[in-house]
Design a protein around this motif. Structure first.
Motif, short mmCIF file in Angstrom:
data_model
loop_
_atom_site.label_atom_id
_atom_site.label_comp_id
_atom_site.label_asym_id
_atom_site.label_seq_id
_atom_site.Cartn_x
_atom_site.Cartn_y
_atom_site.Cartn_z
N MET A 63 0.88 -1.16 0.00
CA MET A 63 0.00 0.00 0.00
C MET A 63 0.92 1.22 0.00
SD MET A 63 -2.84 -1.68 0.05
CE MET A 63 -4.06 -0.41 0.21
N ARG A 64 0.91 1.98 -1.09
CA ARG A 64 1.88 3.06 -1.31
C ARG A 64 1.19 4.43 -1.32
NH1 ARG A 64 5.87 1.29 -5.45
NH2 ARG A 64 6.64 0.35 -3.54
N PRO A 65 1.78 5.42 -0.64
CA PRO A 65 1.22 6.77 -0.69
C PRO A 65 1.14 7.26 -2.14
CG PRO A 65 2.89 6.65 1.02
CD PRO A 65 2.96 5.36 0.24
N PHE A 66 0.05 7.95 -2.44
CA PHE A 66 -0.19 8.41 -3.81
C PHE A 66 1.00 9.17 -4.37
CE2 PHE A 66 -1.73 11.61 -6.82
CZ PHE A 66 -2.18 10.76 -7.81
N MET A 67 1.61 10.05 -3.56
CA MET A 67 2.70 10.88 -4.08
C MET A 67 3.98 10.09 -4.34
SD MET A 67 2.10 11.16 -0.79
CE MET A 67 2.17 12.26 0.56
N SER A 68 4.02 8.82 -3.92
CA SER A 68 5.19 7.98 -4.19
C SER A 68 4.97 7.05 -5.38
CB SER A 68 5.54 7.14 -2.94
OG SER A 68 5.91 7.99 -1.87
N ILE A 69 3.79 7.07 -5.95
CA ILE A 69 3.49 6.24 -7.12
C ILE A 69 4.23 6.80 -8.33
CG2 ILE A 69 1.66 5.59 -8.77
CD1 ILE A 69 1.37 4.01 -6.23
N ASP A 70 4.86 5.90 -9.10
CA ASP A 70 5.55 6.32 -10.32
C ASP A 70 4.87 5.66 -11.51
OD1 ASP A 70 7.43 7.48 -12.01
OD2 ASP A 70 8.94 5.94 -11.63
N LYS A 71 5.36 4.50 -11.92
CA LYS A 71 4.80 3.82 -13.08
C LYS A 71 4.11 2.51 -12.70
CE LYS A 71 7.98 6.03 -16.17
NZ LYS A 71 9.24 6.02 -16.81
N GLU A 72 3.93 2.30 -11.40
CA GLU A 72 3.31 1.07 -10.94
C GLU A 72 1.83 1.02 -11.35
OE1 GLU A 72 6.19 2.60 -7.77
OE2 GLU A 72 4.61 3.45 -9.01
N ILE A 73 1.32 -0.19 -11.43
CA ILE A 73 -0.12 -0.39 -11.59
C ILE A 73 -0.70 -0.35 -10.18
CG2 ILE A 73 -1.92 -2.01 -12.28
CD1 ILE A 73 0.09 -3.06 -14.39
N TYR A 74 -1.74 0.45 -9.98
CA TYR A 74 -2.28 0.61 -8.63
C TYR A 74 -3.79 0.77 -8.67
CZ TYR A 74 -2.69 5.57 -9.75
OH TYR A 74 -3.04 6.75 -10.33
#
Length: 170
Positions: free
Chosen positions: A151-162
């Motif tokens: 579970m990743r903070p939105f601002m740390s998302i890069d190119k992952e599928i989420y």
């Protein structure tokens, strides 16, 4: 923030790692002692017991989540306001028609499920997620099939599928 009020020059500087840390400090610089009220927003999710201090001493008024706390004082150069906001995990449904489709939040931060497909969780199991203590601010939750889901903070998302929302089974 800088401003002038009644001949006094004032500056308010925020020092924090928020939202990755729950502590916020506001430092005041004033050209001369000056009386005024400063209002501090206390978010509704900051439960239980947010803390508000002036120069290390807790304010006497009750600090209520979902309100603005007012601090009236004669401010001097170097005074500081310290805020400590509890940031519990909580679930928010997408809407009233879909009570089993929820987002996981920690304080103000939406934690996205990093997965190829939208994961499903049992009941309140998302609220048992554990921090991974890494630079991205990731958490780990166990899905209904026993898989560990990041579970990743939105601002740390890069190119992952989420997925922002996850399904929960009652």
């Amino acid at each position: 923030m800088r401003w002038t009020d009644g001949g006094a020059k004032l500056q308010l500087t925020q020092v924090t790692k928020y939202p990755f840390d729950n502590k916020i400090e506001l430092q005041l610089s004033v050209s001369q002692p000056h009386e005024l009220s400063i209002y501090v927003r206390i978010p509704s999710w900051a439960t239980p017991n947010p803390v508000l201090m002036v120069n290390g001493k807790q304010v006497s008024e009750k600090v209520e989540p979902g309100t603005f706390a007012s601090i009236r004082d004669t401010w001097k150069d170097g005074d500081r306001i310290e805020i400590e906001l509890p940031m519990p995990l909580r679930l928010e449904t997408v809407d009233a028609n879909h009570p089993n489709l929820v987002a996981l939040l920690q304080g103000p931060v939406v934690l996205m499920a990093v997965a190829e497909m939208q994961p499903t969780f049992n009941g309140q199991s998302l609220l048992r997620a554990r921090p991974l203590n890494n630079a991205a601010g990731d958490w780990s939750a166990t899905s209904s099939d026993g898989a560990q889901v990041t579970m990743r903070p939105f601002m740390s998302i890069d190119k992952e599928i989420y997925s922002t929302y996850s399904r929960i089974r009652s």
